[in-house]
Write a protein that holds these residues in place. Structure first.
Motif, PDB file in Angstrom:
ATOM      1  N   GLY A   1      -1.322  45.660  37.938  1.00  0.00           N
ATOM      2  CA  GLY A   1      -0.091  46.327  38.340  1.00  0.00           C
ATOM      3  C   GLY A   1       1.112  46.242  37.433  1.00  0.00           C
ATOM      4  O   GLY A   1       2.158  46.812  37.751  1.00  0.00           O
ATOM      5  N   ALA A   2       1.027  45.573  36.318  1.00  0.00           N
ATOM      6  CA  ALA A   2       2.191  45.445  35.441  1.00  0.00           C
ATOM      7  C   ALA A   2       2.224  46.563  34.402  1.00  0.00           C
ATOM      8  O   ALA A   2       1.184  47.047  33.968  1.00  0.00           O
ATOM      9  CB  ALA A   2       2.170  44.095  34.722  1.00  0.00           C
ATOM     10  N   GLU A   3       3.424  46.958  34.043  1.00  0.00           N
ATOM     11  CA  GLU A   3       3.618  47.750  32.820  1.00  0.00           C
ATOM     12  C   GLU A   3       3.398  46.769  31.682  1.00  0.00           C
ATOM     13  O   GLU A   3       3.825  45.618  31.768  1.00  0.00           O
ATOM     14  CB  GLU A   3       5.058  48.272  32.774  1.00  0.00           C
ATOM     15  CG  GLU A   3       5.425  48.996  31.507  1.00  0.00           C
ATOM     16  CD  GLU A   3       5.016  50.450  31.529  1.00  0.00           C
ATOM     17  OE1 GLU A   3       4.622  50.937  30.470  1.00  0.00           O
ATOM     18  OE2 GLU A   3       5.090  51.078  32.600  1.00  0.00           O
TER      19      GLU A   3
ATOM     20  N   VAL B   1       7.020  44.065  34.338  1.00  0.00           N
ATOM     21  CA  VAL B   1       6.707  44.403  32.955  1.00  0.00           C
ATOM     22  C   VAL B   1       6.259  43.122  32.242  1.00  0.00           C
ATOM     23  O   VAL B   1       6.980  42.123  32.234  1.00  0.00           O
ATOM     24  CB  VAL B   1       7.919  45.018  32.225  1.00  0.00           C
ATOM     25  CG1 VAL B   1       7.569  45.325  30.782  1.00  0.00           C
ATOM     26  CG2 VAL B   1       8.414  46.267  32.947  1.00  0.00           C
TER      27      VAL B   1
ATOM     28  N   SER C   1      10.565  51.837  32.397  1.00  0.00           N
ATOM     29  CA  SER C   1       9.356  51.692  33.195  1.00  0.00           C
ATOM     30  C   SER C   1       9.633  51.976  34.668  1.00  0.00           C
ATOM     31  O   SER C   1      10.692  51.639  35.199  1.00  0.00           O
ATOM     32  CB  SER C   1       8.803  50.267  33.056  1.00  0.00           C
ATOM     33  OG  SER C   1       7.702  50.105  33.922  1.00  0.00           O
ATOM     34  N   LYS C   2       8.670  52.582  35.311  1.00  0.00           N
ATOM     35  CA  LYS C   2       8.756  52.844  36.760  1.00  0.00           C
ATOM     36  C   LYS C   2       8.129  51.700  37.558  1.00  0.00           C
ATOM     37  O   LYS C   2       8.208  51.671  38.776  1.00  0.00           O
ATOM     38  CB  LYS C   2       8.016  54.143  37.097  1.00  0.00           C
ATOM     39  CG  LYS C   2       8.500  55.348  36.322  1.00  0.00           C
ATOM     40  CD  LYS C   2       9.810  55.869  36.863  1.00  0.00           C
ATOM     41  CE  LYS C   2      10.173  57.185  36.214  1.00  0.00           C
ATOM     42  NZ  LYS C   2      11.274  57.103  35.295  1.00  0.00           N
ATOM     43  N   ARG C   3       7.519  50.750  36.861  1.00  0.00           N
ATOM     44  CA  ARG C   3       6.856  49.635  37.539  1.00  0.00           C
ATOM     45  C   ARG C   3       7.836  48.500  37.797  1.00  0.00           C
ATOM     46  O   ARG C   3       8.811  48.325  37.079  1.00  0.00           O
ATOM     47  CB  ARG C   3       5.698  49.127  36.691  1.00  0.00           C
ATOM     48  CG  ARG C   3       4.689  50.238  36.415  1.00  0.00           C
ATOM     49  CD  ARG C   3       3.321  49.750  36.517  1.00  0.00           C
ATOM     50  NE  ARG C   3       2.395  50.837  36.245  1.00  0.00           N
ATOM     51  CZ  ARG C   3       1.170  50.659  35.900  1.00  0.00           C
ATOM     52  NH1 ARG C   3       0.700  49.432  35.767  1.00  0.00           N
ATOM     53  NH2 ARG C   3       0.373  51.673  35.694  1.00  0.00           N
ATOM     54  N   LYS C   4       7.537  47.698  38.810  1.00  0.00           N
ATOM     55  CA  LYS C   4       8.400  46.569  39.175  1.00  0.00           C
ATOM     56  C   LYS C   4       8.256  45.396  38.217  1.00  0.00           C
ATOM     57  O   LYS C   4       9.148  44.577  38.095  1.00  0.00           O
ATOM     58  CB  LYS C   4       8.060  46.080  40.590  1.00  0.00           C
ATOM     59  CG  LYS C   4       8.330  47.076  41.660  1.00  0.00           C
ATOM     60  CD  LYS C   4       8.123  46.614  43.097  1.00  0.00           C
ATOM     61  CE  LYS C   4       7.291  45.434  43.371  1.00  0.00           C
ATOM     62  NZ  LYS C   4       7.176  45.062  44.779  1.00  0.00           N
TER      63      LYS C   4
ATOM     64  N   CYS D   1      -0.056  37.657  38.775  1.00  0.00           N
ATOM     65  CA  CYS D   1       0.461  39.008  39.029  1.00  0.00           C
ATOM     66  C   CYS D   1       0.774  39.216  40.506  1.00  0.00           C
ATOM     67  O   CYS D   1       1.834  39.748  40.858  1.00  0.00           O
ATOM     68  CB  CYS D   1      -0.539  40.068  38.565  1.00  0.00           C
ATOM     69  SG  CYS D   1      -0.627  40.253  36.787  1.00  0.00           S
TER      70      CYS D   1
ATOM     71  N   LEU E   1       4.470  40.029  41.896  1.00  0.00           N
ATOM     72  CA  LEU E   1       4.716  41.264  42.627  1.00  0.00           C
ATOM     73  C   LEU E   1       5.226  41.006  44.046  1.00  0.00           C
ATOM     74  O   LEU E   1       6.024  41.785  44.570  1.00  0.00           O
ATOM     75  CB  LEU E   1       3.450  42.129  42.647  1.00  0.00           C
ATOM     76  CG  LEU E   1       3.098  42.759  41.285  1.00  0.00           C
ATOM     77  CD1 LEU E   1       1.700  43.360  41.319  1.00  0.00           C
ATOM     78  CD2 LEU E   1       4.128  43.792  40.878  1.00  0.00           C
TER      79      LEU E   1
ATOM     80  N   LYS F   1      -2.138  44.605  33.122  1.00  0.00           N
ATOM     81  CA  LYS F   1      -2.143  46.049  33.398  1.00  0.00           C
ATOM     82  C   LYS F   1      -3.047  46.350  34.590  1.00  0.00           C
ATOM     83  O   LYS F   1      -2.667  47.103  35.488  1.00  0.00           O
ATOM     84  CB  LYS F   1      -2.607  46.825  32.168  1.00  0.00           C
ATOM     85  CG  LYS F   1      -2.579  48.326  32.372  1.00  0.00           C
ATOM     86  CD  LYS F   1      -2.971  49.064  31.119  1.00  0.00           C
ATOM     87  CE  LYS F   1      -2.867  50.572  31.342  1.00  0.00           C
ATOM     88  NZ  LYS F   1      -3.193  51.316  30.125  1.00  0.00           N
TER      89      LYS F   1
END
Length: 186
Positions: free
Chosen positions: A15-17, A96, A91-94, A177, A181, A12
């Protein structure tokens, strides 16, 4: 005891959901519908205390009986999976990250882009469990319902060692991460 919760918090941070199957499980167990089903089946086993589900009493039952474990998992796992995938899809994140302790045992590896196993020495796992108040018997019962760590590592796409300091472990998660990403299209 292997570091799943800490790893999830690191994901988290970088940058991760995050989705915790353990947390979803706790929410599901608190739902009135599931509470009613479990308390009806196990009321005589004292799984209900003061109108609440006694998770330790329930754990004692399911880790002592493969039949009861399968019954409970058969009820809970589909709900947990549905909720996990709904969160991921919305989710809006790239990226998860999903913490799912029985991922391999439940045959769910193929549902994910890649899998990660946290490898910890048996001594560290046992000592961490003991620091949480687990007895040796409780630890062995919990472990008996899971694949051996070596098998999980063999099944995983990636393995991260967690035998050092928390700072070292966090640094490994951070690097993973950043790599993930970078490789995901915008």
């Amino acid at each position: 005891a292997g570091g799943k919760s800490f790893a999830l918090s690191c994901f988290k941070t970088y940058g991760a959901e995050i989705i915790s199957a353990d947390e979803i499980n706790r929410e599901v167990l608190r739902s009135p519908e599931i509470f009613a089903i479990i308390s009806k089946r196990y009321f005589s086993a004292k799984t209900v205390q003061d109108g609440k589900l006694d998770k330790e009493a329930l754990a004692e039952i399911i880790f002592s009986s493969e039949k009861e474990k399968k019954w409970l998992e058969g009820m809970l796992h589909p709900i947990i999976l549905e909720r996990s995938f709904n969160i991921a899809e919305n989710s809006k994140r790239k990226f998860v990250a999903v913490e799912m302790p029985l991922l391999f045992e439940a045959g769910l590896k193929e549902k994910f882009s890649f899998t990660l196993c946290i490898d910890v020495s048996e001594d560290k796992l046992y000592n961490r469990a003991r620091s949480r108040g687990w007895t040796e018997e409780h630890y062995k019962k919990r472990c008996s319902g899971q694949f051996l760590l070596e098998k999980k590592c063999a099944m995983a796409d990636l393995i991260i060692q967690n035998n050092g300091s928390r700072k070292d472990f966090e640094e490994k998660i951070k690097k993973l991460c950043l790599l993930v990403l970078k490789t995901i299209p915008a």
